[in-house]
Design a protein around this motif. Structure first.
Motif, PDB file in Angstrom:
ATOM      1  N   UNK A 173       3.388   0.645  -0.426  1.00 57.87           N
ATOM      2  CA  UNK A 173       4.146   1.885  -0.606  1.00 57.87           C
ATOM      3  C   UNK A 173       5.311   1.724  -1.568  1.00 57.87           C
ATOM      4  N   UNK A 174       5.615   0.478  -1.941  1.00 54.95           N
ATOM      5  CA  UNK A 174       6.727   0.232  -2.841  1.00 54.95           C
ATOM      6  C   UNK A 174       8.052   0.002  -2.142  1.00 54.95           C
ATOM      7  N   UNK A 175       8.038  -0.072  -0.810  1.00 55.60           N
ATOM      8  CA  UNK A 175       9.279  -0.311  -0.066  1.00 55.60           C
ATOM      9  C   UNK A 175       9.799  -1.723  -0.290  1.00 55.60           C
ATOM     10  N   UNK A 176       8.905  -2.675  -0.567  1.00 53.14           N
ATOM     11  CA  UNK A 176       9.311  -4.025  -0.937  1.00 53.14           C
ATOM     12  C   UNK A 176       8.601  -4.398  -2.234  1.00 53.14           C
ATOM     13  N   UNK A 177       9.161  -5.366  -2.945  1.00 57.41           N
ATOM     14  CA  UNK A 177       8.592  -5.800  -4.218  1.00 57.41           C
ATOM     15  C   UNK A 177       7.549  -6.898  -4.044  1.00 57.41           C
ATOM     16  N   UNK A 178       7.668  -7.632  -2.950  1.00 59.43           N
ATOM     17  CA  UNK A 178       6.766  -8.761  -2.726  1.00 59.43           C
ATOM     18  C   UNK A 178       6.691  -9.059  -1.232  1.00 59.43           C
ATOM     19  N   UNK A 179       5.629  -9.751  -0.871  1.00 54.67           N
ATOM     20  CA  UNK A 179       5.483 -10.286   0.482  1.00 54.67           C
ATOM     21  C   UNK A 179       5.383 -11.796   0.362  1.00 54.67           C
ATOM     22  N   UNK A 180       6.047 -12.497   1.259  1.00 50.22           N
ATOM     23  CA  UNK A 180       5.983 -13.963   1.273  1.00 50.22           C
ATOM     24  C   UNK A 180       5.571 -14.374   2.677  1.00 50.22           C
ATOM     25  N   UNK A 181       4.379 -14.996   2.760  1.00 46.49           N
ATOM     26  CA  UNK A 181       3.841 -15.284   4.089  1.00 46.49           C
ATOM     27  C   UNK A 181       2.763 -16.368   3.982  1.00 46.49           C
ATOM     28  N   UNK A 182       2.104 -16.647   5.093  1.00 46.24           N
ATOM     29  CA  UNK A 182       1.090 -17.704   5.153  1.00 46.24           C
ATOM     30  C   UNK A 182      -0.035 -17.437   4.154  1.00 46.24           C
ATOM     31  N   UNK A 183      -0.384 -18.456   3.380  1.00 45.60           N
ATOM     32  CA  UNK A 183      -1.344 -18.319   2.292  1.00 45.60           C
ATOM     33  C   UNK A 183      -2.692 -17.745   2.714  1.00 45.60           C
ATOM     34  N   UNK A 184      -3.319 -18.212   3.802  1.00 48.01           N
ATOM     35  CA  UNK A 184      -4.633 -17.645   4.136  1.00 48.01           C
ATOM     36  C   UNK A 184      -4.576 -16.175   4.504  1.00 48.01           C
ATOM     37  N   UNK A 185      -3.467 -15.740   5.085  1.00 51.29           N
ATOM     38  CA  UNK A 185      -3.342 -14.344   5.483  1.00 51.29           C
ATOM     39  C   UNK A 185      -3.148 -13.440   4.280  1.00 51.29           C
ATOM     40  N   UNK A 186      -2.255 -13.819   3.356  1.00 50.47           N
ATOM     41  CA  UNK A 186      -2.042 -12.983   2.175  1.00 50.47           C
ATOM     42  C   UNK A 186      -3.274 -13.004   1.280  1.00 50.47           C
ATOM     43  N   UNK A 187      -3.958 -14.155   1.219  1.00 49.75           N
ATOM     44  CA  UNK A 187      -5.167 -14.242   0.418  1.00 49.75           C
ATOM     45  C   UNK A 187      -6.269 -13.356   0.965  1.00 49.75           C
ATOM     46  N   UNK A 188      -6.392 -13.315   2.286  1.00 51.11           N
ATOM     47  CA  UNK A 188      -7.415 -12.480   2.916  1.00 51.11           C
ATOM     48  C   UNK A 188      -7.116 -11.003   2.667  1.00 51.11           C
ATOM     49  N   UNK A 189      -5.846 -10.621   2.797  1.00 44.72           N
ATOM     50  CA  UNK A 189      -5.486  -9.220   2.544  1.00 44.72           C
ATOM     51  C   UNK A 189      -5.769  -8.842   1.103  1.00 44.72           C
ATOM     52  N   UNK A 190      -5.406  -9.732   0.168  1.00 47.48           N
ATOM     53  CA  UNK A 190      -5.570  -9.426  -1.249  1.00 47.48           C
ATOM     54  C   UNK A 190      -7.037  -9.270  -1.631  1.00 47.48           C
ATOM     55  N   UNK A 191      -7.930  -9.954  -0.914  1.00 48.12           N
ATOM     56  CA  UNK A 191      -9.352  -9.886  -1.239  1.00 48.12           C
ATOM     57  C   UNK A 191     -10.093  -8.819  -0.442  1.00 48.12           C
ATOM     58  N   UNK A 192      -9.391  -8.154   0.490  1.00 48.60           N
ATOM     59  CA  UNK A 192     -10.038  -7.116   1.295  1.00 48.60           C
ATOM     60  C   UNK A 192      -9.329  -5.782   1.084  1.00 48.60           C
ATOM     61  N   UNK A 193      -8.426  -5.405   1.965  1.00 45.86           N
ATOM     62  CA  UNK A 193      -7.758  -4.102   1.863  1.00 45.86           C
ATOM     63  C   UNK A 193      -6.921  -3.967   0.595  1.00 45.86           C
ATOM     64  N   UNK A 194      -6.383  -5.072   0.125  1.00 41.15           N
ATOM     65  CA  UNK A 194      -5.529  -5.005  -1.052  1.00 41.15           C
ATOM     66  C   UNK A 194      -6.235  -5.324  -2.355  1.00 41.15           C
ATOM     67  N   UNK A 195      -7.550  -5.433  -2.304  1.00 41.91           N
ATOM     68  CA  UNK A 195      -8.307  -5.816  -3.496  1.00 41.91           C
ATOM     69  C   UNK A 195      -8.095  -4.819  -4.634  1.00 41.91           C
ATOM     70  N   UNK A 196      -7.753  -5.352  -5.810  1.00 47.16           N
ATOM     71  CA  UNK A 196      -7.521  -4.515  -6.981  1.00 47.16           C
ATOM     72  C   UNK A 196      -6.132  -3.917  -7.032  1.00 47.16           C
ATOM     73  N   UNK A 197      -5.411  -3.966  -5.916  1.00 42.71           N
ATOM     74  CA  UNK A 197      -4.067  -3.380  -5.863  1.00 42.71           C
ATOM     75  C   UNK A 197      -2.984  -4.424  -5.667  1.00 42.71           C
ATOM     76  N   UNK A 198      -3.376  -5.631  -5.269  1.00 45.99           N
ATOM     77  CA  UNK A 198      -2.416  -6.709  -5.058  1.00 45.99           C
ATOM     78  C   UNK A 198      -2.962  -8.003  -5.651  1.00 45.99           C
ATOM     79  N   UNK A 199      -2.096  -8.983  -5.763  1.00 40.81           N
ATOM     80  CA  UNK A 199      -2.517 -10.298  -6.243  1.00 40.81           C
ATOM     81  C   UNK A 199      -1.561 -11.358  -5.700  1.00 40.81           C
TER      82      UNK A 199
END
Length: 252
Positions: A173-199
Motif C-alpha cells: 500500500x506504500x505505508x512503508x518503503x521496505x520490509x526487513x525479515x526472515x529470508x525464506x518468508x520474504x522470498x516466498x511472498x515475493x514469488x507468490x502474492x507479491x510476484x511482479x510487484x515486489x523483489x
C-alpha cells in the motif's frame, strides 16, 4: 484399613499414574500462523500446514508423543514457554544466546538469514545502509527487528507489525518503503502474492539457524534431536524441504 480398600486404593493410584503418564505424552505445541511457508492456515480445511508442521508431525511420530497445537503471535511464544503454558514451539524460531538462557533448543533444523524486500519499481534500496531514515516494516519480537535497532542510526521509522501479512500489506500500500525479515518468508511472498510487484534486494544478513524450542529442562530434548538426526539421515528431511522450497542446497 481393610485389604479390599487397599486394593481399591492401589488400583486407583495405578490408574491415576497411567493417566498422568498419558497426559505427559501429549505436548502443548505453539506456532505463529503467519510465517509462510513454515506455518499457515489451509483455508480449505482450517488446518495448519507448512514446512514446520510437517517437521513437527514427523518428529512427534518418531519421538512418541502426541500434541495439541495452538497458534499465537510470535512475540508471545517464548514467554509462553518460560511460564510453562506450552511445552514446545516451532515458528521459524532463530537460535540466539539470549533465548538459549530461557528456553531449550533442539539442534538446528533450518539455515536462514535476513533479507530486504521492496516494491518492484524501487531503485533506491540495495543494502541495509539504504534503509537509514526510510519507513521499514518488520515483525514484533523478531531478530530482524533487533537487527534494525542495532544497525540503523535512525530507527524511529521502523514499524514492528504483529503479523507478517500486516507488514506485507503495508509495503504493497506504500505505508512503508521496505520490509526487513526472515529470508525464506520474504522470498516466498515475493514469488507468490507479491510476484511482479515486489523483489528481494541486497545480501543475506546475519546467517541464522532455526531450532525447535522447548521449555527449559524438557525431557523430550534428546528424543527430538534423535528424530531430527534420523530424518536427515534417511532422506525424510530432504523430502519435506523440497516439498516447500524446491531443491535443497548441497543435494545435487
Amino acid at each position: 484399613m481393610t485389604m479390599k480398600w487397599l486394593k481399591t486404593l492401589g488400583a486407583g493410584l495405578a490408574l491415576s499414574a497411567a493417566a498422568t503418564a498419558a497426559h505427559a505424552d501429549t505436548l502443548r505445541v505453539a506456532t505463529d500462523p503467519s510465517f509462510v511457508p513454515f506455518e499457515m492456515m489451509d483455508q480449505a480445511t482450517g488446518e495448519m500446514i507448512g514446512f514446520d508442521m510437517d517437521i513437527l508431525a514427523e518428529v512427534a511420530k518418531r519421538s512418541g508423543f502426541e500434541y495439541d497445537l495452538s497458534t499465537m503471535d510470535f512475540n508471545g511464544i517464548i514467554p509462553a514457554l518460560q511460564t510453562g503454558n506450552v511445552d514446545m514451539a516451532l515458528a521459524g524460531i532463530t537460535i540466539t544466546e539470549a533465548r538459549e538462557e530461557i528456553v531449550d533448543f533442539s539442534n538446528p533444523y533450518y539455515d536462514s538469514g535476513l533479507r530486504i524486500l521492496v516494491r518492484a519499481n524501487n531503485q533506491d534500496v540495495s543494502s541495509i545502509s539504504d534503509l537509514e531514515g526510510a519507513k521499514v516494516g518488520t515483525k514484533i519480537g523478531s531478530t530482524s527487528y533487533n537487527f534494525l535497532q542495532a544497525n540503523l542510526e535512525q530507527d524511529e521509522n521502523v514499524t514492528p507489525y504483529p503479523g507478517s501479512s500486516d507488514m506485507y500489506m503495508a509495503l504493497m500500500s506504500g505505508a512503508v518503503d521496505a520490509v526487513f525479515y526472515d529470508a525464506p518468508n520474504v522470498g516466498y511472498f515475493s514469488s507468490t502474492r507479491g510476484q511482479g510487484r515486489t523483489k528481494t534486494v541486497g545480501p543475506l544478513y546475519e546467517g541464522q539457524q532455526y531450532g525447535i524450542a522447548l521449555k527449559q529442562g524438557s525431557p523430550w530434548l534428546d528424543e527430538v534431536n534423535a528424530a531430527l538426526a534420523g530424518m536427515k539421515a534417511d532422506g525424510t528431511y530432504q523430502s519435506i524441504y523440497e516439498k516447500w522450497f524446491g531443491t535443497m542446497p548441497g543435494s545435487q
